[in-house]
Scaffold this active site. Structure first.
Site, PDB file in Angstrom:
ATOM      1  CB  THR A 107      -1.951  -2.230  -3.605  1.00 35.66           C
ATOM      2  OG1 THR A 107      -2.961  -3.177  -3.976  1.00 35.66           O
ATOM      3  CG2 THR A 107      -2.354  -1.578  -2.288  1.00 35.66           C
ATOM      4  CE  LYS A 164      -5.902  -4.316  -1.940  1.00 37.00           C
ATOM      5  NZ  LYS A 164      -4.985  -4.602  -3.062  1.00 37.00           N
ATOM      6  CE  LYS A 195       2.893  -2.393  -1.638  1.00 40.76           C
ATOM      7  NZ  LYS A 195       1.738  -2.232  -2.587  1.00 40.76           N
TER       8      LYS A 195
END
Length: 288
Positions: free
Chosen positions: A97, A172, A240
């Site tokens: 990711t 995502k 993050k």
């Protein structure tokens, strides 16, 4: 059956690479911790390599599942990076990711070398990786995707091409934005139920059969009520991911007031010592 390198054997990568081996593919693994790579070889067979470049040599596909943009660049580029060992016609598949920006960067590098690239972040968590039931959202060239799809099917329940390079990462981001809102809403609902003198699990049993139902409610409500957070997707990782979402929003003009607020709620959880707690620990800041 394909010849595959897998870079990164964390809680996701270890079982994902294992599914490839169990499907009969020839798998060579690389991990920053050589002991982890050796443990994987002992469990699944295959081989390990000392560098990403060595792992990539002679492979048809290189899969990466590492921590962030910097980690991804470190395994992809440089003298010991995977691209230095990857043959023309081979395809680099990134399950990290990461940002859409780094996806486009890797795609350009691959194209310049006559290689393919597909960004393919995953959703489903550790359980999804272990059970081979991940959702994978992909970005890249349609021809490259067609070659990748049957390979990643080893650990996927759903795979889809979303558009050109970077589109998987953008999808995502949507996933993480939605999850953040759902977890915060669930935390507030359970907290309210307790304050109102209701049995939170009895409440969940009723409302989960209606419009409020969600994966988070089905899988996290009980442990949230019990204050158990020592599993799952860590707060550090979610922050993050939300940072990536917010940075992209600044570029494309999207307004993400809820995501920005929940990011700050997660900062409070970190300050409570919950950096490695599961993301469902948002309820802990309400019950301090």
């Amino acid at each position: 059956m394909a010849k595959i390198a897998f870079l990164g054997l964390g809680v996701m990568g270890f079982p994902m690479a294992g599914h490839l081996a169990l499907k009969g593919h020839t798998v060579t693994v690389y991990n920053r911790s050589a002991a982890k790579a050796q443990a994987w070889v002992e469990k699944y067979g295959g081989a390990s390599a000392p560098t990403p470049r060595a792992a990539a040599q002679g492979q048809e596909f290189v899969m990466a599942c590492v921590g962030n943009d910097a980690d991804l660049r470190s395994v992809a580029f440089g003298e010991d990076g995977a691209f230095a060992g990857l043959a023309q016609g081979a395809i680099f598949v990134d399950h990290t990711t990461a940002s859409a920006e780094v996806a486009r960067e890797l795609n350009a590098a691959a194209a310049a070398n006559g290689q393919g690239f597909v960004d393919a972040p995953v959703s489903g968590g550790q359980a999804g990786a272990e059970n081979g039931a991940l959702s994978i959202m992909c970005g890249g060239d349609r021809e490259h995707y067609a070659r990748v799809e049957p390979i990643v099917a080893a650990y996927a329940k759903a795979v889809r091409l979303m558009g050109p390079a970077g589109s998987g990462q953008l999808t995502k981001m949507v996933n993480q934005i939605c999850i953040a809102g759902l977890v915060e809403a669930l935390a507030e609902g359970l907290h309210f139920a307790k304050c109102a003198g209701l049995d939170p699990q009895a409440v969940v049993e009723v409302i989960s059969k209606g419009a409020a139902q969600s994966w988070q409610m089905e899988n996290r409500s009980k442990t949230m009520t019990e204050g158990k957070f020592d599993f799952g997707f860590a707060v550090d990782w979610m922050r993050k991911d939300l940072a990536i979402c917010l940075a992209e929003a600044r570029r494309n003009g999207a307004r993400l007031p809820t995501a920005a607020l929940i990011d700050q709620f997660y900062a409070e959880v970190q300050a409570m010592g919950g950096s490695r707690w599961d993301t469902s620990s948002l309820i802990a800041r309400l019950e301090r």
